[in-house]
Each structure stands twice: as C-alpha cells, then as structure tokens.
Design an enzyme around this catalytic site. Sequence first.
Site, PDB file in Angstrom:
ATOM      1  N   HIS A 103       0.860  -1.186   0.000  1.00 24.06           N
ATOM      2  CA  HIS A 103       0.000   0.000   0.000  1.00 24.06           C
ATOM      3  C   HIS A 103       0.895   1.234   0.000  1.00 24.06           C
ATOM      4  O   HIS A 103       1.914   1.255   0.673  1.00 24.06           O
ATOM      5  CB  HIS A 103      -0.902   0.010   1.243  1.00 24.06           C
ATOM      6  CG  HIS A 103      -2.099   0.877   1.062  1.00 24.06           C
ATOM      7  ND1 HIS A 103      -2.039   2.243   1.156  1.00 24.06           N
ATOM      8  CD2 HIS A 103      -3.386   0.570   0.764  1.00 24.06           C
ATOM      9  CE1 HIS A 103      -3.236   2.733   0.926  1.00 24.06           C
ATOM     10  NE2 HIS A 103      -4.073   1.755   0.676  1.00 24.06           N
ATOM     11  N   ASP A 118      -7.727  -5.373   0.610  1.00 22.64           N
ATOM     12  CA  ASP A 118      -8.277  -6.341  -0.346  1.00 22.64           C
ATOM     13  C   ASP A 118      -7.938  -7.793  -0.010  1.00 22.64           C
ATOM     14  O   ASP A 118      -8.483  -8.704  -0.627  1.00 22.64           O
ATOM     15  CB  ASP A 118      -7.764  -6.034  -1.759  1.00 22.64           C
ATOM     16  CG  ASP A 118      -8.526  -4.880  -2.386  1.00 22.64           C
ATOM     17  OD1 ASP A 118      -9.653  -4.625  -1.944  1.00 22.64           O
ATOM     18  OD2 ASP A 118      -7.988  -4.227  -3.299  1.00 22.64           O
TER      19      ASP A 118
HETATM   20  N1  ACO Z   1       3.986  -7.808  -4.038  1.00 24.79           N
HETATM   21  C1  ACO Z   1       5.318  -7.807  -4.209  1.00 24.79           C
HETATM   22  N2  ACO Z   1       6.070  -6.692  -4.203  1.00 24.79           N
HETATM   23  C2  ACO Z   1       5.432  -5.527  -4.025  1.00 24.79           C
HETATM   24  C3  ACO Z   1       4.045  -5.447  -3.831  1.00 24.79           C
HETATM   25  C4  ACO Z   1       3.321  -6.649  -3.842  1.00 24.79           C
HETATM   26  N3  ACO Z   1       2.000  -6.665  -3.697  1.00 24.79           N
HETATM   27  N4  ACO Z   1       3.694  -4.171  -3.684  1.00 24.79           N
HETATM   28  C5  ACO Z   1       4.806  -3.453  -3.770  1.00 24.79           C
HETATM   29  N5  ACO Z   1       5.864  -4.272  -3.985  1.00 24.79           N
HETATM   30  C6  ACO Z   1       7.278  -3.884  -4.134  1.00 24.79           C
HETATM   31  C7  ACO Z   1       7.546  -3.444  -5.574  1.00 24.79           C
HETATM   32  O1  ACO Z   1       7.922  -4.503  -6.389  1.00 24.79           O
HETATM   33  C8  ACO Z   1       8.630  -2.423  -5.375  1.00 24.79           C
HETATM   34  O2  ACO Z   1       9.826  -3.111  -5.131  1.00 24.79           O
HETATM   35  P1  ACO Z   1      11.237  -2.529  -5.662  1.00 24.79           P
HETATM   36  O3  ACO Z   1      11.384  -1.190  -5.001  1.00 24.79           O
HETATM   37  O4  ACO Z   1      12.218  -3.530  -5.222  1.00 24.79           O
HETATM   38  O5  ACO Z   1      11.080  -2.412  -7.149  1.00 24.79           O
HETATM   39  C9  ACO Z   1       8.247  -1.745  -4.052  1.00 24.79           C
HETATM   40  O6  ACO Z   1       7.509  -2.734  -3.323  1.00 24.79           O
HETATM   41  C10 ACO Z   1       7.396  -0.515  -4.247  1.00 24.79           C
HETATM   42  O7  ACO Z   1       6.302  -0.887  -5.069  1.00 24.79           O
HETATM   43  P2  ACO Z   1       5.421   0.144  -5.866  1.00 24.79           P
HETATM   44  O8  ACO Z   1       4.566  -0.595  -6.838  1.00 24.79           O
HETATM   45  O9  ACO Z   1       6.299   1.251  -6.388  1.00 24.79           O
HETATM   46  O10 ACO Z   1       4.541   0.742  -4.687  1.00 24.79           O
HETATM   47  P3  ACO Z   1       3.312   1.675  -4.883  1.00 24.79           P
HETATM   48  O11 ACO Z   1       3.200   2.460  -3.636  1.00 24.79           O
HETATM   49  O12 ACO Z   1       3.394   2.399  -6.170  1.00 24.79           O
HETATM   50  O13 ACO Z   1       2.125   0.619  -5.041  1.00 24.79           O
HETATM   51  C11 ACO Z   1       0.296  -0.755  -4.780  1.00 24.79           C
HETATM   52  C12 ACO Z   1       1.112   0.369  -4.157  1.00 24.79           C
HETATM   53  C13 ACO Z   1      -0.164  -0.339  -6.196  1.00 24.79           C
HETATM   54  C14 ACO Z   1      -0.943  -1.005  -3.944  1.00 24.79           C
HETATM   55  C15 ACO Z   1       1.172  -2.030  -4.869  1.00 24.79           C
HETATM   56  O14 ACO Z   1       1.573  -2.397  -3.570  1.00 24.79           O
HETATM   57  C16 ACO Z   1       0.474  -3.169  -5.568  1.00 24.79           C
HETATM   58  O15 ACO Z   1       0.475  -3.221  -6.803  1.00 24.79           O
HETATM   59  N6  ACO Z   1      -0.124  -4.133  -4.793  1.00 24.79           N
HETATM   60  C17 ACO Z   1      -0.820  -5.258  -5.381  1.00 24.79           C
HETATM   61  C18 ACO Z   1      -2.210  -4.827  -5.849  1.00 24.79           C
HETATM   62  C19 ACO Z   1      -3.132  -4.563  -4.691  1.00 24.79           C
HETATM   63  O16 ACO Z   1      -3.246  -5.338  -3.750  1.00 24.79           O
HETATM   64  N7  ACO Z   1      -3.838  -3.437  -4.790  1.00 24.79           N
HETATM   65  C20 ACO Z   1      -4.850  -3.035  -3.798  1.00 24.79           C
HETATM   66  C21 ACO Z   1      -4.358  -1.862  -3.004  1.00 24.79           C
HETATM   67  S1  ACO Z   1      -5.506  -1.376  -1.790  1.00 24.79           S
HETATM   68  C22 ACO Z   1      -6.678  -0.538  -2.677  1.00 24.79           C
HETATM   69  O17 ACO Z   1      -6.408   0.090  -3.657  1.00 24.79           O
HETATM   70  C23 ACO Z   1      -8.047  -0.561  -2.206  1.00 24.79           C
END
Ligand code: ACO
Length: 388
Positions: free
Chosen positions: A265, A319
Amino acid sequence: MQTKPIEMTLRPGLEGVPVTQSSICDIDGAKGNLSYRGYPIGDLTAQSSFLEITYLLIWGELPSPQQLRDFEGEVQMHRRMSFRVRDMMKCFPATGHPMDALQASAASLGLFYSRRAIDKPEYIYDAVVRLIAKIPTMVAAFQLIRKGQDPIQPRDDLAYSANFLYMLTEREPDPLAARILDRCLILHAEHSLNASTFSARVTASTLTDPYAVIASAVGTLAGPLHGGANEDVLAMLEEIGVPEKAGQYLDEAITNKRKIMGFGHREYRVKDPRASILQSLAEELFARFGKDEMYDVAQAVELEASKRLGAKGIYPNVDFYSGLVYRKLGIPRDLFTPVFAISRVAGWLAHWREQLGANRIFRPSQIYTGMKTRKWIPPEERNSSSVD
Ligand code: ACO
C-alpha cells in the site's frame, strides 16, 4: 495572480505530493491507524451503521438520532430506480463486467437529475441521498439481469445492507451476515486521496454534476491495482491451493517480479488496519457458517509474505481478506469491487462536497519530452515503419 515558482521535479504517481487539504480521513501509515473525522475506524465498525458513517463523512459530525432517522428514511424512499434505467441495463451485455455496468448506470443518473445547482445545500443533500440509495439497487439489478431475470424491488422493512443482500440473493439474509456486510461497508467507505477519490475530486473541480463525479471514480476503482485486486486475491489463493505451497508460490512470484495481490500500500508500512478487522469479520462468519478452505491458505501466504516482504513494509492491504468475507456472504467474485464501490460512494461524496467548498480546477503541469517544431511531411513521403 502572483504565484511562487514551482519546482519542476517529476514525482511519478504524485507520491508524497499534497494536492489538497482535507478534514475527512486521517491515515498514520507507520502505526497502521485510520480515522474518519477523528474517530478511530475500529470504534466506528464496532458501534456504528454504514448510513451513520456516511452522514459523518459527508457532513462532518455524527448525526443526532432524529437526523439519522430522517437520513435513513430518505435513503429508503429513493432506493427504487427508474424503469428506464432498468431497461437500459437490460441492453448491457450479460458478459460485461459489473463495474462497467455500474459506471454506465451511475452516469445515466445525470440524465434524469441534471439540474446542476451545486451551490444549493438541498441539491447536495438530494444528490447524496439518491446516489447512496440507488447504487446498491443498480449493482443487485445487474446481477439478476445478467442471469436473465427481472431485478427485484427493494424491501422497505429491511435496513440498508440487509436490503442489498436481499436484492442480490433474493433471500432475506441472516442478521449476522447483514451486520457484517454493514461493517465491511464502513471499513471501505473512505481512505483519503487514493486514485479513485483523486479522480472524483478532479472531476468535481470542473463543477460538473455529482453523477459524473461518481461515474469517473467508479471507472478508476475498477483497475486491478486499486479496488479490482480483491478479485485477484481469491484467484491467487485458489492457484496456491494448499498452505504448504504458499512459500514456493511467493518465491516464484518475487523472482519473476510479479506483485502479490492484496499486499502493499502506498500509505501503510504495516498491516492495513482494515485487513485486521476484515480478518476478524471473516473469522466471525466462519464460526457461524463454516470455514472457507482458502482461509488457511491466506494465513500461510500472510506468514510467508511477512518473512519475504515485511522488511520492505509490504503487508496485507484491505483487499486481502475482503474476498473471503464477501464469498461467505454469497457475493459473486466479480461483484466484490462493485460492493467496494457501494461503500466508497460515501467517501467520494464527502470529497465532492469538500472540493466544492474551496474549489480550484485541477490543472497540473507536465514536463514535455516530445520533439520540438517539425516540418509537415506530405503523405507520399512518409515512412510507414516509423510508428509503433
Ligand atoms: N507484491 C510484491 N512486491 C510488491 C508489492 C506486492 N503486492 N507491492 C509493492 N511491492 C514492491 C515493488 O515490487 C517495489 O519493489 P522494488 O522497489 O524492489 O522495485 C516496491 O515494493 C514498491 O512498489 P510500488 O509498486 O512502487 O509501490 P506503490 O506504492 O506504487 O504501489 C500498490 C502500491 C499499487 C498497492 C502495490 O503495492 C500493488 O500493486 N499491490 C498489489 C495490488 C493490490 O493489492 N492493490 C490493492 C491496493 S488497496 C486498494 O487500492 C483498495
């Protein structure tokens, strides 16, 4: 107007960039605290009803008993939708995603209630009542229509969440199931400036009607990185199949740079407080109606993920457990996000009202990376291989 020079540094995803002031919702992502209008989310889900929280979010104060009775009565009166909307929904393809059906249906309300008197408190109240009342009816109606049935009418003797479950499943729900859905709606009602709420505020800032505001937010919520993730979580749990395979699945996903759905998140570096509450709601449901076999897999994924991703601050988000709760309530998988939307309409409307109170149209800038002035080329001299 004199403005301060603006730093032209690109912040992808606007991470950490304040774009508005708001007094609706506060998140402490390091400690895992969430409050609406200053009230901790745990107290609200334990004590309140969804309509009470809707009132709180939109008007800033908990309603008096009379204000709540009036609001509940108005919402109950406006639950029915026009036969024209119903007939329009019958033309939607049954194979279409319910979020697309909801977006189109919500937008259509603007055709019926088009007076844009957004400076009048009565107009705002009426629009809030209509949207809060009709969105669940639309979600339930599409579910029956796509099965080839006629939507059923709301039942005036049932409260908000019980009536939604009744319209969806055609059975009067168990009171515990209805109360748990109501608590889920409270949990999902608001979460500050996430993508869909930002979308709602951007749309609101043009002074368009509230139905367009909600339709644009519904479209944004539909994406798999936002509200759509809860559908993918169940698919992931089923793919893993048994708790013993959780570690191997995570290792493969992390090696292949695949995101674990329901984890991570932008705001939280600890477990999302809503995920903890949803997990306890799931356990309450399982104790009464029997366990979902995927719950053991989910717990194993949480444990194994904390070993692998915990150091990066990646934990279950809202979620992760919501799909298990919704499935136990008899809600079909592709309605998980529409149910999220039913609840988030409250937060979007609170932001709509707040935006109108101190409006300036959103118009950010960009850093242009395209070519400078080019000479126009006649068609016969163009190279067809130059476009992707
Ligand atoms: N699984 C594995 N690695 C992850 C995850 C995950 N779910 N989420 C973040 N990371 C890692 C990324 O790979 C990245 O790693 P790196 O720096 O080594 O490249 C780091 O954590 C940062 O990730 P970002 O995608 O840049 O984080 P951001 O803040 O942009 O994304 C998000 C947040 C979109 C929710 C992301 O965590 C994600 O895609 N999660 C999975 C989808 C999900 O569950 N969405 C629901 C969110 S809650 C809602 O919207 C109601």
